[in-house]
Scaffold this motif. Structure first.
Motif, PDB file in Angstrom:
ATOM      1  N   LEU A  46      24.200   9.654 -24.092  1.00  0.00           N
ATOM      2  CA  LEU A  46      25.233  10.535 -24.636  1.00  0.00           C
ATOM      3  C   LEU A  46      25.559  11.657 -23.661  1.00  0.00           C
ATOM      4  CD1 LEU A  46      24.191  10.748 -28.382  1.00  0.00           C
ATOM      5  CD2 LEU A  46      26.175   9.561 -27.429  1.00  0.00           C
ATOM      6  N   ASP A  47      24.549  12.203 -23.020  1.00  0.00           N
ATOM      7  CA  ASP A  47      24.766  13.260 -22.041  1.00  0.00           C
ATOM      8  C   ASP A  47      25.589  12.745 -20.862  1.00  0.00           C
ATOM      9  OD1 ASP A  47      24.328  15.956 -21.083  1.00  0.00           O
ATOM     10  OD2 ASP A  47      22.971  15.060 -19.589  1.00  0.00           O
ATOM     11  N   ASP A  48      25.252  11.561 -20.354  1.00  0.00           N
ATOM     12  CA  ASP A  48      25.995  10.961 -19.243  1.00  0.00           C
ATOM     13  C   ASP A  48      27.452  10.703 -19.619  1.00  0.00           C
ATOM     14  OD1 ASP A  48      23.742  10.998 -17.684  1.00  0.00           O
ATOM     15  OD2 ASP A  48      23.352   8.845 -17.809  1.00  0.00           O
ATOM     16  N   ALA A  49      27.684  10.379 -20.884  1.00  0.00           N
ATOM     17  CA  ALA A  49      29.037  10.098 -21.342  1.00  0.00           C
ATOM     18  C   ALA A  49      29.763  11.358 -21.814  1.00  0.00           C
ATOM     19  CB  ALA A  49      28.992   9.076 -22.477  1.00  0.00           C
ATOM     20  N   ALA A  50      29.120  12.503 -21.693  1.00  0.00           N
ATOM     21  CA  ALA A  50      29.668  13.785 -22.157  1.00  0.00           C
ATOM     22  C   ALA A  50      30.062  13.699 -23.632  1.00  0.00           C
ATOM     23  CB  ALA A  50      30.850  14.213 -21.291  1.00  0.00           C
ATOM     24  N   MET A  51      29.177  13.125 -24.429  1.00  0.00           N
ATOM     25  CA  MET A  51      29.400  12.972 -25.864  1.00  0.00           C
ATOM     26  C   MET A  51      28.225  13.569 -26.618  1.00  0.00           C
ATOM     27  SD  MET A  51      30.615   8.974 -25.898  1.00  0.00           S
ATOM     28  CE  MET A  51      30.863   8.895 -27.660  1.00  0.00           C
ATOM     29  N   ASP A  52      28.425  13.724 -27.920  1.00  0.00           N
ATOM     30  CA  ASP A  52      27.302  14.090 -28.770  1.00  0.00           C
ATOM     31  C   ASP A  52      27.222  13.090 -29.916  1.00  0.00           C
ATOM     32  OD1 ASP A  52      29.342  14.833 -30.451  1.00  0.00           O
ATOM     33  OD2 ASP A  52      28.733  16.912 -30.625  1.00  0.00           O
ATOM     34  N   ALA A  53      26.159  13.160 -30.671  1.00  0.00           N
ATOM     35  CA  ALA A  53      25.905  12.162 -31.714  1.00  0.00           C
ATOM     36  C   ALA A  53      27.001  12.135 -32.772  1.00  0.00           C
ATOM     37  CB  ALA A  53      24.547  12.423 -32.365  1.00  0.00           C
ATOM     38  N   THR A  54      27.646  13.269 -33.024  1.00  0.00           N
ATOM     39  CA  THR A  54      28.687  13.302 -34.051  1.00  0.00           C
ATOM     40  C   THR A  54      29.947  12.548 -33.644  1.00  0.00           C
ATOM     41  OG1 THR A  54      29.530  15.409 -33.227  1.00  0.00           O
ATOM     42  CG2 THR A  54      27.858  15.497 -34.971  1.00  0.00           C
ATOM     43  N   SER A  55      30.118  12.258 -32.359  1.00  0.00           N
ATOM     44  CA  SER A  55      31.305  11.528 -31.907  1.00  0.00           C
ATOM     45  C   SER A  55      31.123  10.010 -31.999  1.00  0.00           C
ATOM     46  CB  SER A  55      31.671  11.934 -30.480  1.00  0.00           C
ATOM     47  OG  SER A  55      30.612  11.634 -29.601  1.00  0.00           O
ATOM     48  N   VAL A  56      29.951   9.566 -32.432  1.00  0.00           N
ATOM     49  CA  VAL A  56      29.683   8.130 -32.582  1.00  0.00           C
ATOM     50  C   VAL A  56      29.854   7.764 -34.051  1.00  0.00           C
ATOM     51  CG1 VAL A  56      27.922   6.331 -32.369  1.00  0.00           C
ATOM     52  CG2 VAL A  56      28.095   8.130 -30.627  1.00  0.00           C
ATOM     53  N   SER A  57      30.759   6.818 -34.311  1.00  0.00           N
ATOM     54  CA  SER A  57      31.022   6.439 -35.701  1.00  0.00           C
ATOM     55  C   SER A  57      30.305   5.159 -36.118  1.00  0.00           C
ATOM     56  CB  SER A  57      32.518   6.285 -35.932  1.00  0.00           C
ATOM     57  OG  SER A  57      33.041   5.291 -35.067  1.00  0.00           O
ATOM     58  N   ASP A  58      30.036   4.280 -35.170  1.00  0.00           N
ATOM     59  CA  ASP A  58      29.373   3.020 -35.473  1.00  0.00           C
ATOM     60  C   ASP A  58      28.238   2.786 -34.497  1.00  0.00           C
ATOM     61  OD1 ASP A  58      31.109   2.074 -37.585  1.00  0.00           O
ATOM     62  OD2 ASP A  58      32.618   1.766 -36.030  1.00  0.00           O
ATOM     63  N   VAL A  59      27.156   2.229 -34.995  1.00  0.00           N
ATOM     64  CA  VAL A  59      25.999   1.919 -34.164  1.00  0.00           C
ATOM     65  C   VAL A  59      25.651   0.456 -34.373  1.00  0.00           C
ATOM     66  CG1 VAL A  59      23.566   2.409 -33.703  1.00  0.00           C
ATOM     67  CG2 VAL A  59      25.113   4.273 -34.338  1.00  0.00           C
ATOM     68  N   LEU A  60      25.474  -0.262 -33.272  1.00  0.00           N
ATOM     69  CA  LEU A  60      25.109  -1.671 -33.316  1.00  0.00           C
ATOM     70  C   LEU A  60      23.807  -1.847 -32.564  1.00  0.00           C
ATOM     71  CD1 LEU A  60      25.714  -4.713 -33.766  1.00  0.00           C
ATOM     72  CD2 LEU A  60      26.971  -4.647 -31.604  1.00  0.00           C
ATOM     73  N   LEU A  61      22.801  -2.379 -33.247  1.00  0.00           N
ATOM     74  CA  LEU A  61      21.515  -2.669 -32.615  1.00  0.00           C
ATOM     75  C   LEU A  61      21.452  -4.163 -32.328  1.00  0.00           C
ATOM     76  CD1 LEU A  61      19.066  -0.559 -34.817  1.00  0.00           C
ATOM     77  CD2 LEU A  61      19.972   0.013 -32.567  1.00  0.00           C
ATOM     78  N   LEU A  62      21.096  -4.507 -31.091  1.00  0.00           N
ATOM     79  CA  LEU A  62      20.984  -5.913 -30.695  1.00  0.00           C
ATOM     80  C   LEU A  62      19.568  -6.197 -30.231  1.00  0.00           C
ATOM     81  CD1 LEU A  62      24.273  -6.299 -28.652  1.00  0.00           C
ATOM     82  CD2 LEU A  62      23.818  -7.172 -30.936  1.00  0.00           C
ATOM     83  N   GLY A  63      19.258  -7.458 -30.115  1.00  0.00           N
ATOM     84  CA  GLY A  63      17.935  -7.848 -29.641  1.00  0.00           C
ATOM     85  C   GLY A  63      16.913  -7.745 -30.755  1.00  0.00           C
ATOM     86  N   CYS A  64      15.740  -7.276 -30.413  1.00  0.00           N
ATOM     87  CA  CYS A  64      14.658  -7.156 -31.399  1.00  0.00           C
ATOM     88  C   CYS A  64      14.701  -5.852 -32.175  1.00  0.00           C
ATOM     89  CB  CYS A  64      13.311  -7.294 -30.702  1.00  0.00           C
ATOM     90  SG  CYS A  64      13.032  -8.945 -30.056  1.00  0.00           S
ATOM     91  N   SER A  65      15.474  -4.879 -31.716  1.00  0.00           N
ATOM     92  CA  SER A  65      15.487  -3.570 -32.374  1.00  0.00           C
ATOM     93  C   SER A  65      15.874  -3.617 -33.852  1.00  0.00           C
ATOM     94  CB  SER A  65      16.398  -2.600 -31.621  1.00  0.00           C
ATOM     95  OG  SER A  65      17.702  -3.101 -31.513  1.00  0.00           O
ATOM     96  N   PRO A  66      16.751  -4.518 -34.296  1.00  0.00           N
ATOM     97  CA  PRO A  66      17.061  -4.560 -35.732  1.00  0.00           C
ATOM     98  C   PRO A  66      15.869  -4.960 -36.598  1.00  0.00           C
ATOM     99  CG  PRO A  66      18.767  -5.682 -34.503  1.00  0.00           C
ATOM    100  CD  PRO A  66      17.653  -5.389 -33.542  1.00  0.00           C
ATOM    101  N   LYS A  67      14.846  -5.519 -35.997  1.00  0.00           N
ATOM    102  CA  LYS A  67      13.683  -5.969 -36.762  1.00  0.00           C
ATOM    103  C   LYS A  67      12.661  -4.858 -36.985  1.00  0.00           C
ATOM    104  CE  LYS A  67      14.202 -10.601 -34.931  1.00  0.00           C
ATOM    105  NZ  LYS A  67      13.658 -11.618 -34.057  1.00  0.00           N
ATOM    106  N   VAL A  68      12.888  -3.683 -36.416  1.00  0.00           N
ATOM    107  CA  VAL A  68      11.937  -2.583 -36.515  1.00  0.00           C
ATOM    108  C   VAL A  68      12.526  -1.498 -37.427  1.00  0.00           C
ATOM    109  CG1 VAL A  68      10.563  -0.894 -35.235  1.00  0.00           C
ATOM    110  CG2 VAL A  68      11.144  -3.088 -34.171  1.00  0.00           C
ATOM    111  N   PRO A  69      12.064  -1.435 -38.675  1.00  0.00           N
ATOM    112  CA  PRO A  69      12.636  -0.476 -39.629  1.00  0.00           C
ATOM    113  C   PRO A  69      12.594   0.984 -39.164  1.00  0.00           C
ATOM    114  CG  PRO A  69      11.273  -2.061 -40.788  1.00  0.00           C
ATOM    115  CD  PRO A  69      11.069  -2.297 -39.323  1.00  0.00           C
ATOM    116  N   MET A  70      11.514   1.411 -38.527  1.00  0.00           N
ATOM    117  CA  MET A  70      11.429   2.804 -38.087  1.00  0.00           C
ATOM    118  C   MET A  70      12.472   3.109 -37.025  1.00  0.00           C
ATOM    119  SD  MET A  70      10.271   5.826 -38.241  1.00  0.00           S
ATOM    120  CE  MET A  70       8.769   5.829 -39.177  1.00  0.00           C
ATOM    121  N   LEU A  71      12.715   2.170 -36.132  1.00  0.00           N
ATOM    122  CA  LEU A  71      13.723   2.365 -35.105  1.00  0.00           C
ATOM    123  C   LEU A  71      15.114   2.454 -35.736  1.00  0.00           C
ATOM    124  CD1 LEU A  71      14.079   2.751 -32.112  1.00  0.00           C
ATOM    125  CD2 LEU A  71      14.269   0.276 -31.874  1.00  0.00           C
ATOM    126  N   GLN A  72      15.364   1.614 -36.718  1.00  0.00           N
ATOM    127  CA  GLN A  72      16.638   1.693 -37.445  1.00  0.00           C
ATOM    128  C   GLN A  72      16.794   3.057 -38.100  1.00  0.00           C
ATOM    129  OE1 GLN A  72      17.524  -1.413 -40.247  1.00  0.00           O
ATOM    130  NE2 GLN A  72      16.637  -2.969 -38.932  1.00  0.00           N
TER     131      GLN A  72
END
Length: 123
Positions: A46-72
């Motif tokens: 986000l810092d590299d993109a000069a953005m903050d978390a509030t400017s993100v409207s959708d989040v897509l997790l790919l790979g194994c990350s969707p299988k980890v509830p705490m990470l979600q």
């Protein structure tokens, strides 16, 4: 221990197979450092993109990350979103992965993501 060819130490590789059951809480405890690294990586992106978390409207997790509830949950709280996309069909997934890979490639060839103005992918 790393050993050079001239080392006088004997190097052995020990393989230990673990087979057991742990609780979700214990799993999260064991992986907390990795979760923290993920959050720091998101901060950097986000810092590299000069953005903050509030400017993100959708989040897509790919790979194994969707299988980890705490990470979600960490991602959901970080971005303050109700839900996180964890599954998309193959036709949508391949362009997303290709776009991400092209951005990584562009970053490796330039000083920062800020210098990447436009990336076009034709699949």
């Amino acid at each position: 221990m790393l050993c050079s060819p001239n080392s006088k130490h004997v190097c052995r590789c020990i393989y230990i197979q673990f087979d057991g059951t742990i609780t979700r809480d214990k799993f999260d405890q064991l992986n907390w450092d990795l979760y923290d690294q993920c959050v720091k990586l998101v901060d950097k992106c986000l810092d590299d993109a000069a953005m903050d978390a509030t400017s993100v409207s959708d989040v897509l997790l790919l790979g194994c990350s969707p299988k980890v509830p705490m990470l979600q949950e960490l991602v959901r709280v970080y971005f303050r979103v109700r839900g996180i996309q964890v599954s998309i069909n193959r036709e949508e997934k391949e362009p997303v992965v290709a776009y991400g890979a092209s951005l990584v490639g562009a970053m490796l060839c330039t000083a920062s993501i800020k210098e990447v103005q436009y990336v076009s992918i034709d699949l």
